[in-house]
Design an enzyme around this catalytic site. Structure first.
Site, short mmCIF file in Angstrom:
data_model
loop_
_atom_site.label_atom_id
_atom_site.label_comp_id
_atom_site.label_asym_id
_atom_site.label_seq_id
_atom_site.Cartn_x
_atom_site.Cartn_y
_atom_site.Cartn_z
N SER A 98 0.85 -1.20 0.00
CA SER A 98 0.00 0.00 0.00
C SER A 98 0.88 1.24 0.00
CB SER A 98 -0.90 0.02 1.24
OG SER A 98 -1.57 1.28 1.37
N TYR A 133 -2.54 -0.77 9.82
CA TYR A 133 -2.48 -1.15 8.40
C TYR A 133 -1.19 -0.64 7.77
CZ TYR A 133 -3.99 -1.48 3.49
OH TYR A 133 -4.08 -1.76 2.16
#
Length: 280
Positions: free
Chosen positions: A158, A171
């Site tokens: 990401s 995350y």
């Protein structure tokens, strides 16, 4: 699973005279394949002629993919946090499908919360899937690929791994760990012909993205537009290209890095975010 599945062409895949899909005869493992980016990666690999071992915690989702691509997709349930299950699946695959050429680590979860409100359970679960799962699958695959002297491992990370995000500490941290793990693995196995790279998407139109908009979100077009425009209050830039990504945009980057076109690329982190992070 059957050895006949590996090279059987998909009935719906169009062929033109003289055209040979670049991944014909290759076997690819995709985790998190039931929906979103994972399903798009399966589709892109199949289009290029690969046979795909599609795995997910959702058996029905990967079975649907197998039904849509008879002869090119083999479906199996898999919990990537279970190292023994990962090893067992790859052993089964070796025996019945043949050597694994490509791994696409796509399985991931997002537990959004401010750090002061983040639970131990959510922190642990996020790392168990996003980092531990990649470790289990990549380790098992790298062992086999190293023995053969070839292979490509591509992990979907990401852009949050490189740019701080409010409400996404677990995350972002798990993805940052995964990016560095993949680079270290790639360095260790480069001399044995195995390439390891990451693809780091920005906002992409998936169920995970929609969940970030919350149950009170209005229509999808308006919600996506707010992502494109950015949010000063949460220190988010917008997306310079003016559009939110489609899962296929990420999938195409994964397939490129897995293919021979990227044969001299390893330890690379490819951002696919429309310029959202300004590559900070």
């Amino acid at each position: 699973m059957s050895t006949a599945h590996r090279t059987a062409p998909g009935a719906a895949r169009p062929r033109t005279p003289g055209y040979a899909p670049e991944l014909d005869g290759r076997l690819a493992l995709v985790t998190g394949a039931a929906r979103g980016i994972g399903a798009a990666v399966v589709q892109a690999l199949v289009t290029q002629g690969a046979h795909v071992l599609a795995t997910d915690l959702d058996p029905a989702g990967v079975e649907q993919l197998a039904a849509e691509h008879p002869g090119q997709v083999t479906a199996r349930p898999l919990d990537v946090t279970d190292a023994a299950a990962v090893e067992a699946l790859l052993t089964e695959s070796d025996r019945l499908l043949g050597p694994l050429d490509i791994v696409a680590n796509v399985a991931g979860i997002l537990r959004a919360a401010a750090v002061t409100e983040l639970s131990d359970a959510d922190w642990a679960a996020t790392f168990a899937v996003n980092t531990g799962g990649v470790f289990h699958v990549s380790r098992a695959a790298a062992r086999r690929m190293s023995e053969r002297g070839s292979g490509s491992i591509v992990t979907v990370a990401s852009n949050a791994a490189g740019v701080p995000r409010t409400g996404m500490a677990a995350y972002a941290a798990s993805k940052a760990a995964t990016v560095m793990f993949t680079k270290c693995l790639g360095l260790e196995v480069a001399g044995r012909g195995v390439r390891c790279n990451t693809v780091s998407p920005g906002s992409t139109l998936t169920d995970m993205q929609r969940a970030c908009w919350g149950p009170g979100a209005d229509d999808e077009t308006a919600a996506a537009r707010r992502v494109v425009e950015g949010d000063l209050a949460t220190y988010r830039t917008g997306i310079p290209l003016g559009r939110i990504a489609d899962p296929a945009d990420v999938a195409e980057a994964v397939v490129f890095l897995a293919s021979d076109r990227a044969r001299h690329i390893t330890l690379h982190d490819l951002y696919v975010d429309g310029g959202a992070t300004l590559r900070a």
